[in-house]
Write an enzyme that holds these catalytic residues in place. Structure first.
Site, PDB file in Angstrom:
ATOM      1  N   ASN A   1       0.838  -1.213   0.000  1.00  0.00           N
ATOM      2  CA  ASN A   1       0.000   0.000   0.000  1.00  0.00           C
ATOM      3  C   ASN A   1       0.870   1.260   0.000  1.00  0.00           C
ATOM      4  O   ASN A   1       2.018   1.241   0.459  1.00  0.00           O
ATOM      5  CB  ASN A   1      -0.947  -0.006   1.201  1.00  0.00           C
ATOM      6  CG  ASN A   1      -0.194   0.079   2.514  1.00  0.00           C
ATOM      7  OD1 ASN A   1       0.141   1.164   2.960  1.00  0.00           O
ATOM      8  ND2 ASN A   1       0.111  -1.072   3.111  1.00  0.00           N
TER       9      ASN A   1
ATOM     10  N   CYS B   1      -4.493  -5.664  -5.364  1.00  0.00           N
ATOM     11  CA  CYS B   1      -4.598  -7.102  -5.619  1.00  0.00           C
ATOM     12  C   CYS B   1      -6.020  -7.583  -5.368  1.00  0.00           C
ATOM     13  O   CYS B   1      -6.462  -8.586  -5.903  1.00  0.00           O
ATOM     14  CB  CYS B   1      -3.637  -7.862  -4.721  1.00  0.00           C
ATOM     15  SG  CYS B   1      -1.953  -7.299  -4.855  1.00  0.00           S
TER      16      CYS B   1
ATOM     17  N   GLU C   1       0.352   4.176   1.518  1.00  0.00           N
ATOM     18  CA  GLU C   1       0.507   4.816   2.827  1.00  0.00           C
ATOM     19  C   GLU C   1       1.845   4.387   3.450  1.00  0.00           C
ATOM     20  O   GLU C   1       2.645   5.209   3.880  1.00  0.00           O
ATOM     21  CB  GLU C   1      -0.668   4.373   3.721  1.00  0.00           C
ATOM     22  CG  GLU C   1      -0.728   5.043   5.070  1.00  0.00           C
ATOM     23  CD  GLU C   1      -1.447   6.386   5.011  1.00  0.00           C
ATOM     24  OE1 GLU C   1      -2.140   6.658   4.014  1.00  0.00           O
ATOM     25  OE2 GLU C   1      -1.289   7.157   5.976  1.00  0.00           O
ATOM     26  N   THR C   2       2.081   3.075   3.477  1.00  0.00           N
ATOM     27  CA  THR C   2       3.326   2.569   4.072  1.00  0.00           C
ATOM     28  C   THR C   2       4.531   2.940   3.214  1.00  0.00           C
ATOM     29  O   THR C   2       5.603   3.255   3.743  1.00  0.00           O
ATOM     30  CB  THR C   2       3.255   1.039   4.262  1.00  0.00           C
ATOM     31  OG1 THR C   2       2.023   0.715   4.896  1.00  0.00           O
ATOM     32  CG2 THR C   2       4.395   0.541   5.133  1.00  0.00           C
TER      33      THR C   2
ATOM     34  N   CYS D   1      10.281  19.326  -3.852  1.00  0.00           N
ATOM     35  CA  CYS D   1       9.678  18.120  -3.289  1.00  0.00           C
ATOM     36  C   CYS D   1       9.483  18.271  -1.773  1.00  0.00           C
ATOM     37  O   CYS D   1      10.376  18.740  -1.068  1.00  0.00           O
ATOM     38  CB  CYS D   1      10.571  16.915  -3.577  1.00  0.00           C
ATOM     39  SG  CYS D   1      10.062  15.421  -2.711  1.00  0.00           S
TER      40      CYS D   1
HETATM   41 ZN    ZN Z   1      11.683  13.934  -3.530  1.00  0.00          ZN
END
Ligand code: ZN
Length: 354
Positions: free
Chosen positions: A130, A191, A132-133, A254
């Protein structure tokens, strides 16, 4: 290297890119793998056979019959016994190569424990399911300055990218700059909805393991260009045969590697996650040590409502039709049969405690 090791790794040492020096470095190297699913088991198998020095594996889940099609370290007996994946993988890998220091941790990676569980390793490997992780892994890797290899697979298709913090684009550069289309269907599909072919996981895991070998066996300070995939998003579809390798530029603005705002690392522990491949919810909002044998006895007394209680030294599983609950010693629980966190929370409160 002792004579046994020279013999064991002889075919790898003969390969020009490795040699004895590269093998020596690999034997002293360390990596931490998060997630022991299709990708994780395949990567661990390759690196342990190649003679990695030390491997830590972190996984929160247990083996089920539907895993056996693609999670190559597990056997039918592991699913019957509902062994935690980290435990089953550690046992199998020890039998494959007793030279390697292998540590399987039954744990969920959270913002609270990520720093502690990942620091001190030379490389972080993605075996998660996932985003999030993965974004938490990316924050932790950039914060700690540890290279990591992103990998994801769904259906017949998978992607991977090697990330060297400060040198190449990170996962937030890729995902948070409006470049979602670059990660193809992987971000949207799971999946659960699209299934997954074992061969797709095998291809991506092999690229991930090759990248890991290059990074860990390289001379200190050496740039492993142009062979390494750092900053390149590599994708392959085993069904259509389409292969792509796209250069991903660093985003100067970023959030993670530019402004160093580690939103995922600083976030509160994720409250509930619906897991891949199953109709289930995980609860890990409280960290509490549970006495599993005692809980088993209490549930047996209340057998009218909780049935089919099974336990091993790592977890306790029982049915409350139409649900099935699996409780781990650290207080974490996986409730199968629902996608509704409220239902899961109420079952937890009723059977485990508020
Ligand atoms: Zn970055």
């Amino acid at each position: 290297m002792n004579p046994d090791q020279k013999e064991r790794y002889s075919r790898q040492i003969l390969f020009q890119g490795m040699g004895e020096a590269g093998q020596e470095r690999l034997l002293r190297a360390s990596a931490v793998l998060v997630g022991c699913g299709a990708l994780g088991t395949a990567v661990a198998n390759l690196l342990v056979r190649a003679g990695l020095g030390r491997l830590r594996m972190i996984d929160r889940d247990f083996v089920e019959a539907s895993n056996l099609q693609r999670q190559t370290l597990f056997e039918e007996s592991d699913a019957r016994e509902a062994l935690p994946k980290a435990v089953a993988a550690e046992r199998r890998l020890r039998a494959i190569n007793s030279d390697v220091q292998i540590e399987g941790l039954v744990s969920d990676l959270t913002p609270t424990n990520a720093g502690e569980l990942l620091s001190g390793f030379e490389l972080i490997l993605d075996g998660t399911d996932n985003f999030e992780t993965r974004l938490l892994l990316n924050d932790a890797a950039v914060f700690l300055g540890i290279p990591w290899i992103y990998a994801a697979v769904v259906g017949s298709y998978g992607v991977t990218m090697t990330i060297r913090p400060g040198e190449s684009a990170c996962l937030a550069c890729l995902l948070e700059a409006g470049a979602d289309s670059q990660c193809g269907g992987v971000a949207a599909a799971t999946c659960d909805t699209a299934g997954v072919l074992n061969a797709a996981a095998g291809v991506i895991a092999s690229i991930e393991a090759a990248e890991a070998t290059k990074l860990l066996a390289a001379e200190p300070g050496a740039r492993v260009e142009p062979s390494a995939n750092a900053g390149r998003l590599v994708s392959y579809d085993v069904w259509s045969g389409r292969f792509q390798s796209i250069r991903v530029a660093r985003n100067p603005d970023c959030r993670a590697c530019g402004r160093r705002q580690f939103t995922y690392l600083e976030g509160d522990a994720q409250p509930h996650i619906t897991m891949c491949g199953r109709d289930s919810v995980q609860i890990h909002e409280r960290s509490r040590k549970l006495n599993l044998p005692e809980l088993g006895r209490k549930l047996a007394v209340a057998a009218a409502s909780a049935g089919d209680i099974r336990t091993n030294e790592f977890l306790l599983r029982f049915r409350v039709p139409p649900y099935e609950m699996t409780v781990f010693a650290d207080g974490r629980a996986i409730v199968k049969g629902t996608k509704d966190p409220a239902v899961a929370r109420s079952l937890y409160a009723r059977f485990i405690g508020a």
